[in-house]
Design a protein around this motif. Structure first.
Motif, PDB file in Angstrom:
ATOM      1  N   TRP A 266      -6.695  -4.739  -1.447  1.00 50.08           N
ATOM      2  CA  TRP A 266      -6.200  -3.812  -0.423  1.00 50.08           C
ATOM      3  C   TRP A 266      -6.317  -4.394   0.986  1.00 50.08           C
ATOM      4  CZ3 TRP A 266      -8.130   1.868  -1.644  1.00 50.08           C
ATOM      5  CH2 TRP A 266      -7.560   2.284  -2.851  1.00 50.08           C
ATOM      6  N   LYS A 267      -7.078  -5.475   1.132  1.00 45.83           N
ATOM      7  CA  LYS A 267      -7.358  -6.024   2.474  1.00 45.83           C
ATOM      8  C   LYS A 267      -7.884  -4.895   3.369  1.00 45.83           C
ATOM      9  CE  LYS A 267      -4.031  -9.571   1.491  1.00 45.83           C
ATOM     10  NZ  LYS A 267      -3.185 -10.643   1.966  1.00 45.83           N
ATOM     11  N   MET A 268      -7.579  -4.919   4.668  1.00 51.21           N
ATOM     12  CA  MET A 268      -8.144  -3.883   5.554  1.00 51.21           C
ATOM     13  C   MET A 268      -7.146  -2.734   5.707  1.00 51.21           C
ATOM     14  SD  MET A 268     -10.137  -4.411   9.154  1.00 51.21           S
ATOM     15  CE  MET A 268      -8.711  -4.401  10.212  1.00 51.21           C
TER      16      MET A 268
ATOM     17  N   GLY B  65     -13.884 -16.214  -0.863  1.00 49.70           N
ATOM     18  CA  GLY B  65     -13.074 -17.349  -0.432  1.00 49.70           C
ATOM     19  C   GLY B  65     -11.600 -17.045  -0.258  1.00 49.70           C
ATOM     20  N   HIS B  66     -11.255 -15.773  -0.020  1.00 54.39           N
ATOM     21  CA  HIS B  66      -9.844 -15.492   0.273  1.00 54.39           C
ATOM     22  C   HIS B  66      -9.417 -16.329   1.483  1.00 54.39           C
ATOM     23  CE1 HIS B  66      -6.171 -13.484   1.473  1.00 54.39           C
ATOM     24  NE2 HIS B  66      -6.116 -13.029   0.246  1.00 54.39           N
ATOM     25  N   SER B  67      -8.167 -16.761   1.486  1.00 51.52           N
ATOM     26  CA  SER B  67      -7.721 -17.679   2.553  1.00 51.52           C
ATOM     27  C   SER B  67      -7.816 -17.027   3.932  1.00 51.52           C
ATOM     28  CB  SER B  67      -6.297 -18.150   2.290  1.00 51.52           C
ATOM     29  OG  SER B  67      -5.399 -17.066   2.332  1.00 51.52           O
TER      30      SER B  67
ATOM     31  N   TYR C 245      -5.444 -18.532  -7.831  1.00 53.24           N
ATOM     32  CA  TYR C 245      -4.668 -19.512  -7.063  1.00 53.24           C
ATOM     33  C   TYR C 245      -3.717 -18.754  -6.151  1.00 53.24           C
ATOM     34  CZ  TYR C 245      -0.997 -22.759  -5.804  1.00 53.24           C
ATOM     35  OH  TYR C 245      -0.081 -23.478  -5.091  1.00 53.24           O
ATOM     36  N   GLU C 246      -3.940 -18.904  -4.856  1.00 47.65           N
ATOM     37  CA  GLU C 246      -3.106 -18.208  -3.879  1.00 47.65           C
ATOM     38  C   GLU C 246      -2.624 -19.197  -2.828  1.00 47.65           C
ATOM     39  OE1 GLU C 246      -4.081 -13.716  -3.690  1.00 47.65           O
ATOM     40  OE2 GLU C 246      -5.409 -14.761  -2.329  1.00 47.65           O
ATOM     41  N   PRO C 247      -1.408 -19.730  -2.997  1.00 44.91           N
ATOM     42  CA  PRO C 247      -0.880 -20.613  -1.955  1.00 44.91           C
ATOM     43  C   PRO C 247      -0.799 -19.851  -0.632  1.00 44.91           C
ATOM     44  CG  PRO C 247       0.786 -20.169  -3.674  1.00 44.91           C
ATOM     45  CD  PRO C 247      -0.468 -19.497  -4.101  1.00 44.91           C
TER      46      PRO C 247
ATOM     47  N   ILE D  87       1.289 -15.962   0.841  1.00 47.48           N
ATOM     48  CA  ILE D  87       0.572 -14.695   1.014  1.00 47.48           C
ATOM     49  C   ILE D  87       1.228 -13.858   2.099  1.00 47.48           C
ATOM     50  CG2 ILE D  87      -1.604 -13.661   1.751  1.00 47.48           C
ATOM     51  CD1 ILE D  87      -3.031 -15.979   0.388  1.00 47.48           C
ATOM     52  N   GLY D  88       1.701 -12.687   1.695  1.00 49.70           N
ATOM     53  CA  GLY D  88       2.257 -11.732   2.643  1.00 49.70           C
ATOM     54  C   GLY D  88       3.569 -12.181   3.262  1.00 49.70           C
ATOM     55  N   THR D  89       4.185 -13.227   2.711  1.00 51.06           N
ATOM     56  CA  THR D  89       5.398 -13.778   3.320  1.00 51.06           C
ATOM     57  C   THR D  89       6.656 -13.383   2.559  1.00 51.06           C
ATOM     58  OG1 THR D  89       5.185 -15.753   1.962  1.00 51.06           O
ATOM     59  CG2 THR D  89       4.174 -15.833   4.141  1.00 51.06           C
TER      60      THR D  89
ATOM     61  N   GLY E 251       0.046 -14.147  -4.146  1.00 50.63           N
ATOM     62  CA  GLY E 251       0.966 -14.610  -3.100  1.00 50.63           C
ATOM     63  C   GLY E 251       2.345 -14.032  -3.369  1.00 50.63           C
ATOM     64  N   SER E 252       2.584 -12.850  -2.754  1.00 50.14           N
ATOM     65  CA  SER E 252       3.895 -12.187  -2.883  1.00 50.14           C
ATOM     66  C   SER E 252       4.279 -11.915  -4.332  1.00 50.14           C
ATOM     67  CB  SER E 252       4.976 -12.986  -2.159  1.00 50.14           C
ATOM     68  OG  SER E 252       4.686 -13.046  -0.759  1.00 50.14           O
ATOM     69  N   MET E 253       3.276 -11.626  -5.178  1.00 55.40           N
ATOM     70  CA  MET E 253       3.647 -11.141  -6.517  1.00 55.40           C
ATOM     71  C   MET E 253       4.085  -9.692  -6.375  1.00 55.40           C
ATOM     72  SD  MET E 253       1.649 -10.947 -10.182  1.00 55.40           S
ATOM     73  CE  MET E 253       1.478 -12.670 -10.640  1.00 55.40           C
TER      74      MET E 253
HETATM   75  P1  PGA Z   1       0.297 -10.570  -0.985  1.00 56.23           P
HETATM   76  O1  PGA Z   1      -1.261 -10.925  -0.801  1.00 56.23           O
HETATM   77  O2  PGA Z   1       0.480 -10.071  -2.397  1.00 56.23           O
HETATM   78  O3  PGA Z   1       0.561  -9.491   0.033  1.00 56.23           O
HETATM   79  O4  PGA Z   1       1.049 -11.819  -0.740  1.00 56.23           O
HETATM   80  C1  PGA Z   1      -1.983 -11.507  -1.854  1.00 56.23           C
HETATM   81  C2  PGA Z   1      -3.404 -11.765  -1.399  1.00 56.23           C
HETATM   82  O5  PGA Z   1      -3.616 -12.134  -0.226  1.00 56.23           O
HETATM   83  O6  PGA Z   1      -4.352 -11.620  -2.183  1.00 56.23           O
END
Ligand code: PGA
Length: 248
Positions: free
Chosen positions: A10-12, A93-95, A165-167, A171-173, A210-212
């Motif tokens: 959920w992040k923040m 260790g989230h990016s 594995y999160e390139p 992420i969020g792109t 990553g944008s799944m």
């Molecule tokens: P995203 O984020 O699905 O919005 O790309 C994934 C994550 O940061 O864990």
């Protein structure tokens, strides 16, 4: 075989009111799902998760943890506190933490160890930036990130990890790695796990993040070494999150 695992990060984001609708929506739509589901939420909402999700198939967890056990570390939250809320998972260790809080792979390794010591499962995130991918460094970068964790842990503890594995560029792109790109990295990570603990390698789950989203989940999750997803944006809508869970 590895049961697929779909984790919402959920992040923040959230509020008590919004979370209530989201959590209830997820639980209500799970019928027939064969994958495991979990949500990793901001720490103030762990109590709410425990209240709503206890007795349901959905697990919950946190997004970070201190390496310290307790004491004078203002603002930090230690693993034993998270365990008191019955967390099953803790992301380490989230990016976004590596980038905004300068977390090194060595620190991430200590966090993973702290989580394991309290009987919870660390979800260890690794991933390369676009510049690193363009330079052909992807496998070396993620290998270094995972390697720091494997080095600190006992081989038996390696069996208890979840890896994600999160390139960073995905992420969020809205730009996900192609299934073939992700599979290649997942296979390399599994080989690295095998070198540390032969028996653990076939059972450790390696998630893609990553944008799944519902539109690309099925194809990504069909890859032999993709064992689930770590979902950001699409985890904030019950319908999208459920679609990914059912795709698994
Ligand atoms: P995203 O984020 O699905 O919005 O790309 C994934 C994550 O940061 O864990």
């Amino acid at each position: 075989m590895r049961t697929k695992l779909i984790v919402g990060n959920w992040k923040m984001n959230g509020s008590r009111a919004v979370n209530a609708g989201l959590l209830e929506g997820i639980v209500a739509g799970l019928d027939g799902a064969r994958a495991e589901a979990a949500v990793c939420v901001p720490a103030p909402y762990l109590q709410q998760c425990q209240d709503v999700l206890t007795g349901t198939p959905v697990a919950w967890g946190a997004q970070d943890v201190s390496v310290h056990a307790c004491g004078a570390y203002t603002g930090e939250i230690c693993a034993s506190m998270l365990a008191e809320f019955a967390c099953r998972y803790v992301i380490v260790g989230h990016s976004e933490r590596r980038a905004y809080h300068r977390e090194s792979s060595e620190l991430v390794a200590q966090k993973a160890r702290a989580v394991l010591a309290e009987g919870m499962t660390p979800i260890v995130c690794v991933g390369e930036t676009l510049a690193q991918r363009d330079a052909g460094e992807t496998v070396a970068v993620v290998g270094g990130q995972l390697g720091a964790v494997l080095e600190l842990l006992e081989p038996a503890q390696v069996a208890q990890l979840v890896v994600a594995y999160e390139p960073v560029w995905a992420i969020g792109t809205g730009k996900n790695a192609t299934p073939a790109m992700a599979q290649e990295v997942h296979a390399a990570l599994r080989e690295q796990l095998r070198a540390r603990n032969q028996d653990a390698a076939p059972t450790v789950r390696i998630l893609y993040g990553g944008s799944m989203k519902p539109e690309n989940a099925r194809e990504l999750l069909a890859q032999p070494d993709i064992d689930g997803g770590l979902i950001g944006g699409a985890a904030l809508k019950a319908r999208d999150f459920l679609a990914i869970i059912h795709a698994a």
